[in-house]
Design a protein around this motif. Structure first.
Motif, PDB file in Angstrom:
ATOM      1  N   ARG A 165     -14.633  -8.113   2.093  1.00 37.76           N
ATOM      2  CA  ARG A 165     -13.810  -7.848   3.275  1.00 37.76           C
ATOM      3  C   ARG A 165     -13.533  -9.143   4.028  1.00 37.76           C
ATOM      4  N   ILE A 166     -12.522  -9.093   4.876  1.00 37.80           N
ATOM      5  CA  ILE A 166     -12.261 -10.213   5.775  1.00 37.80           C
ATOM      6  C   ILE A 166     -13.456 -10.336   6.718  1.00 37.80           C
ATOM      7  N   PRO A 167     -13.966 -11.536   6.979  1.00 37.72           N
ATOM      8  CA  PRO A 167     -15.110 -11.685   7.896  1.00 37.72           C
ATOM      9  C   PRO A 167     -14.827 -11.080   9.265  1.00 37.72           C
ATOM     10  N   ARG A 183      -5.463  -4.300  -1.436  1.00 39.82           N
ATOM     11  CA  ARG A 183      -5.312  -3.170  -0.533  1.00 39.82           C
ATOM     12  C   ARG A 183      -6.533  -2.266  -0.515  1.00 39.82           C
ATOM     13  N   GLY A 184      -6.976  -1.792  -1.683  1.00 41.17           N
ATOM     14  CA  GLY A 184      -8.092  -0.864  -1.697  1.00 41.17           C
ATOM     15  C   GLY A 184      -7.778   0.366  -0.863  1.00 41.17           C
ATOM     16  N   THR A 185      -8.642   0.665   0.103  1.00 41.07           N
ATOM     17  CA  THR A 185      -8.437   1.827   0.975  1.00 41.07           C
ATOM     18  C   THR A 185      -7.757   1.465   2.283  1.00 41.07           C
ATOM     19  N   VAL A 186      -7.480   0.176   2.477  1.00 40.39           N
ATOM     20  CA  VAL A 186      -6.868  -0.257   3.740  1.00 40.39           C
ATOM     21  C   VAL A 186      -5.384   0.097   3.740  1.00 40.39           C
ATOM     22  N   PRO A 187      -4.882   0.792   4.766  1.00 36.84           N
ATOM     23  CA  PRO A 187      -3.454   1.108   4.832  1.00 36.84           C
ATOM     24  C   PRO A 187      -2.621  -0.172   4.752  1.00 36.84           C
ATOM     25  N   PRO A 188      -1.478  -0.145   4.068  1.00 33.36           N
ATOM     26  CA  PRO A 188      -0.695  -1.372   3.870  1.00 33.36           C
ATOM     27  C   PRO A 188      -0.264  -2.043   5.160  1.00 33.36           C
ATOM     28  N   ASP A 189       0.081  -1.258   6.198  1.00 38.42           N
ATOM     29  CA  ASP A 189       0.499  -1.886   7.447  1.00 38.42           C
ATOM     30  C   ASP A 189      -0.666  -2.590   8.136  1.00 38.42           C
ATOM     31  N   VAL A 190      -1.883  -2.020   8.008  1.00 40.95           N
ATOM     32  CA  VAL A 190      -3.072  -2.643   8.587  1.00 40.95           C
ATOM     33  C   VAL A 190      -3.409  -3.941   7.850  1.00 40.95           C
ATOM     34  N   LEU A 191      -3.339  -3.915   6.515  1.00 40.24           N
ATOM     35  CA  LEU A 191      -3.649  -5.110   5.744  1.00 40.24           C
ATOM     36  C   LEU A 191      -2.588  -6.187   5.966  1.00 40.24           C
ATOM     37  N   ARG A 192      -1.334  -5.770   6.064  1.00 38.79           N
ATOM     38  CA  ARG A 192      -0.265  -6.745   6.297  1.00 38.79           C
ATOM     39  C   ARG A 192      -0.478  -7.478   7.622  1.00 38.79           C
ATOM     40  N   ALA A 193      -0.810  -6.737   8.661  1.00 39.93           N
ATOM     41  CA  ALA A 193      -1.067  -7.357   9.970  1.00 39.93           C
ATOM     42  C   ALA A 193      -2.286  -8.267   9.908  1.00 39.93           C
ATOM     43  N   GLN A 194      -3.296  -7.861   9.121  1.00 39.51           N
ATOM     44  CA  GLN A 194      -4.503  -8.674   8.981  1.00 39.51           C
ATOM     45  C   GLN A 194      -4.193 -10.002   8.292  1.00 39.51           C
ATOM     46  N   LEU A 195      -3.407  -9.967   7.236  1.00 34.71           N
ATOM     47  CA  LEU A 195      -3.072 -11.193   6.514  1.00 34.71           C
ATOM     48  C   LEU A 195      -2.241 -12.128   7.388  1.00 34.71           C
ATOM     49  N   LYS A 196      -1.335 -11.574   8.170  1.00 36.91           N
ATOM     50  CA  LYS A 196      -0.549 -12.398   9.087  1.00 36.91           C
ATOM     51  C   LYS A 196      -1.440 -13.023  10.158  1.00 36.91           C
ATOM     52  N   ARG A 219      -7.829  -5.895  15.313  1.00 34.34           N
ATOM     53  CA  ARG A 219      -8.403  -4.688  15.914  1.00 34.34           C
ATOM     54  C   ARG A 219      -8.302  -3.493  14.963  1.00 34.34           C
ATOM     55  N   GLU A 220      -7.118  -3.296  14.358  1.00 31.92           N
ATOM     56  CA  GLU A 220      -6.935  -2.141  13.493  1.00 31.92           C
ATOM     57  C   GLU A 220      -7.718  -2.267  12.190  1.00 31.92           C
ATOM     58  N   TYR A 221      -7.810  -3.478  11.659  1.00 28.28           N
ATOM     59  CA  TYR A 221      -8.604  -3.681  10.444  1.00 28.28           C
ATOM     60  C   TYR A 221     -10.080  -3.402  10.744  1.00 28.28           C
ATOM     61  N   ALA A 222     -10.557  -3.868  11.907  1.00 28.65           N
ATOM     62  CA  ALA A 222     -11.936  -3.592  12.310  1.00 28.65           C
ATOM     63  C   ALA A 222     -12.164  -2.090  12.474  1.00 28.65           C
TER      64      ALA A 222
END
Length: 374
Positions: free
Chosen positions: A209-211, A269-282, A217-220
């Motif tokens: 996971r991302i540290p 992606r795994g179980t993370v919703p794509p919009d949540v992961l996209r925001a996390q990567l940005k 916030r949403e990824y957490a």
């Protein structure tokens, strides 16, 4: 002096030297140049290396991975490695045994297969034994830590001081900065939250996971719900708020140096919703602009034989007299390590991961590719 053969693949060598400079408490390029010339003038043999003087500009180029005039020479790599080791050995507050050894620097110089040339053109490839957990010694990719007569070691007093630091952090729970969240903080995590705020340097390995200090916030929120599905909405919200408050640490004027090696599985992606992961990567692309933050990505197959797939954090404190503190996080408990041999082992593991990982300047390209796949 050893002969050189054109331009060598130097990416792993540079990362190994940077790791060793970090262990040596980041001496300035001026200091490195001055010490190397002093050792050369005295004809000092350091761990089997006859040190030659390294100009400050050359040390700067080597450690920053810049192109130097002509191919990088083996004597430059070995002299710089020996100089950094000599500097670390002069300060018993430093864990010099956590450095990547001189023989490994030589093997890295001669290529990714770790081929050590003989006097002729031939050579042998070192076999890599299977790694086992718990660790019985240093990771196989580095080889045994050199035991050199007279080399200063970590004192029992420093282990005892670090143990007292941990005990004190456990007792300070009700007065700690996170005490407002006491109802949702498990006992095994409490001391870590206290010590994290006091660290001068933080090194992390994130296997899947991302540290936490780099999460949105949403990824957490997603990861907390996934790890603890039985929590009510209010408790989840408090845990998310606590994680966001922890991240203030990286934005302080006196923020610690933060170095994370992240398994590329975290970008999938795994179980993370794509919009949540996209925001996390940005968000990670934004964090790449912070001078105190360095993130490297490592492929799963490159990390698999180095260390167990658990989040690892190594904290170094500004005050002298302490060893680094290692925290290994499990789903329902955490383990603290502060014994000299344990700290040296985990430091070597992090150094090995950093050597095998994609270079920091490739972080943006890696993230953009991950975003394209979403």
């Amino acid at each position: 002096m050893a002969s050189e053969e054109g331009v060598r693949p130097v990416t792993e060598v540079v990362k190994a030297l940077r790791h060793n400079r970090h262990i040596a408490d980041n001496p300035s390029y001026e200091t490195i140049g001055r010490v190397s010339h002093m050792l050369a003038a005295r004809k000092t043999l350091v761990y089997g290396v006859q040190v030659e003087g390294i100009p400050r500009s050359t040390a700067n180029d080597l450690l920053r991975g810049k192109r130097v005039r002509g191919p990088i020479k083996l004597w430059q790599v070995l002299s710089l490695g020996a100089t950094l080791r000599w500097i670390a050995d002069q300060n018993d507050q430093l864990d010099a045994d956590a450095m990547i050894p001189i023989p490994e620097l030589r093997r890295l110089y001669y290529g990714a297969e770790q081929r050590e040339p003989s006097a002729s053109a031939g050579g042998k490839t070192a076999a890599r034994p299977r790694h086992h957990w718990p660790p019985a010694g240093p990771p196989p990719s580095i080889g045994p830590v050199e035991a050199v007569p007279g080399a200063p070691g970590m004192s029992r007093e420093r282990e005892q001081a670090t143990e007292r630091l941990l005990d004190d952090a456990r007792r300070r729970g009700s007065d700690a900065w996170w005490s407002a969240y006491e109802g949702v903080v498990p006992e095994w995590l409490a001391a870590y939250l206290t010590l994290e705020r006091e660290a001068q340097e933080i090194r992390v390995y994130a296997p899947y996971r991302i540290p936490e200090l780099l999460q949105t916030r949403e990824y957490a929120r997603h990861t907390i719900r996934e790890d603890m599905p039985g929590l009510d909405r209010k408790t989840v919200a408090r845990l998310v708020k606590l994680r966001m408050r922890r991240q203030e640490l990286l934005r302080r004027s006196d923020s610690p140096e933060y170095w994370a090696v992240v398994n590329v599985r975290a970008l999938q992606r795994g179980t993370v919703p794509p919009d949540v992961l996209r925001a996390q990567l940005k968000h990670l692309l934004t964090m790449a602009n912070f001078r105190n933050i360095e993130v490297q990505f490592i492929k799963d197959e490159a990390a698999r034989d180095v260390i167990c797939p658990r989040p690892i954090t190594i904290m170094r404190f500004a005050e002298g007299g302490y060893l680094d503190m290692v925290f290994v996080q499990h789903p329902d408990h955490g383990i603290y390590h502060y014994r000299n041999t344990d700290v040296a082992y985990f430091s070597l593991c992090h150094g090995t991961l950093a050597v095998r990982a994609i270079q920091p300047f490739e972080m943006v390209r890696t993230l953009l590719k991950a975003l394209d796949r979403l």
